[in-house]
Design an enzyme around this catalytic site. Structure first.
Site, short mmCIF file in Angstrom:
data_model
loop_
_atom_site.label_atom_id
_atom_site.label_comp_id
_atom_site.label_asym_id
_atom_site.label_seq_id
_atom_site.Cartn_x
_atom_site.Cartn_y
_atom_site.Cartn_z
N GLU A 1 -2.25 -44.83 -31.72
CA GLU A 1 -2.55 -42.96 -31.66
C GLU A 1 -1.47 -42.20 -31.97
OE1 GLU A 1 -5.95 -43.32 -28.86
OE2 GLU A 1 -4.21 -43.90 -27.81
N GLU B 1 -7.76 -52.17 -28.03
CA GLU B 1 -7.75 -51.77 -26.54
C GLU B 1 -9.04 -52.26 -26.34
OE1 GLU B 1 -5.51 -48.25 -27.37
OE2 GLU B 1 -6.74 -49.29 -28.27
#
Length: 264
Positions: free
Chosen positions: A120, A140
């Site tokens: 990210e 995730e």
């Protein structure tokens, strides 16, 4: 230089200048795990960089870590539930937004894995250079989590089908696939940081006002309607024609010399 940091811990992020290039280095152990203190130091470094008008390119790298950034420190999740937005989500989102809002072009140098929150961070940069042996992924879903900011940025970069595949499977992909899919811009068979420095040096020679405006227009092409983006293009092009940089560029062209841009 190092970012300012509370006296009870060493800075988890470093900031150095080399001419018109600023380098932000993560310095949080071998994995550079994302924690609230690290994000705080990163945000401080970003704020310092955004205050430097003469910076023409910014490199984000993993310092001496084995990983560029292996993602969030899962130990911080233990006590988060209803207050997760207050304690983690909104603050992390703000830091990623601030990174993306740096006016100068930004490059993430990935000399090691960039996983979850680490990817990210890289996706919030404009360009990405990766070592040939490095890997990346939004992993995730393997924990039942969600790469919120990363899902949005990845989908804009590679399209929904490829983004969905990476998100749904939590896949970890190599450098060549990342290049083929358009997640990274360049593969280096040596230091990704050195390759990023070479790229940054080339960017630093170009018109800084031109590059800042180009970044605004590329972002506008994603965020605005076609008509609004083209209207912004017209305004920024007029600003370019009013600039000293364009006059210098034309003078250098006719004099057959390298231009010396001042960014105005």
């Amino acid at each position: 230089m190092s970012t300012s940091s509370p006296q009870n811990h060493q800075p988890l992020v470093t900031l150095r200048r080399d001419g018109h290039v600023a380098e932000i280095g993560l310095s949080h152990g071998p994995l550079n795990l994302v924690t609230r203190p690290m994000l705080r130091d990163l945000n401080t470094a970003i704020s310092e960089v955004r205050g430097l008008a003469d910076v023409r390119c910014v490199i984000l790298h993993g310092g001496s870590g084995r990983a560029f950034c292996a993602g969030s420190d899962i130990r911080e999740f233990a006590h988060l539930k209803a207050d997760a937005s207050e304690q983690k989500i909104l603050f992390e989102d703000m830091v990623l937004r601030n990174l993306a809002l740096i006016e100068a072009p930004t490059i993430a140098a990935l000399d090691g894995p960039a996983m979850g929150g680490g990817l990210e961070l890289a996706l919030a940069c404009d360009l990405r250079v990766i070592h040939e042996n490095a890997t990346l992924g939004l992993t995730e879903s393997r924990l039942g989590g969600l790469a919120g900011n990363g899902a949005v940025r990845l989908a804009r970069l590679v399209g929904p089908a490829r983004a969905n595949e990476m998100l749904f499977t939590g896949a970890i992909i190599g450098a060549q696939q990342a290049l083929d899919w358009g997640i990274v811009n360049r593969i280096s068979n040596g230091s990704a940081l050195e390759a990023a420095r070479e790229l940054a040096a080339g960017i630093g020679l170009r018109g800084p006002l031109s590059n800042r405006f180009a970044k605004r227009l590329v972002n506008a092409s994603l965020d605005r309607s076609l008509d609004d983006a083209l209207s912004l293009s017209s305004r920024l092009q007029q600003d370019i024609f009013d600039s000293a940089d364009l006059r210098e560029g034309m003078s250098a062209f006719f004099a057959k010399r390298d231009p010396i841009f001042e960014g105005g």
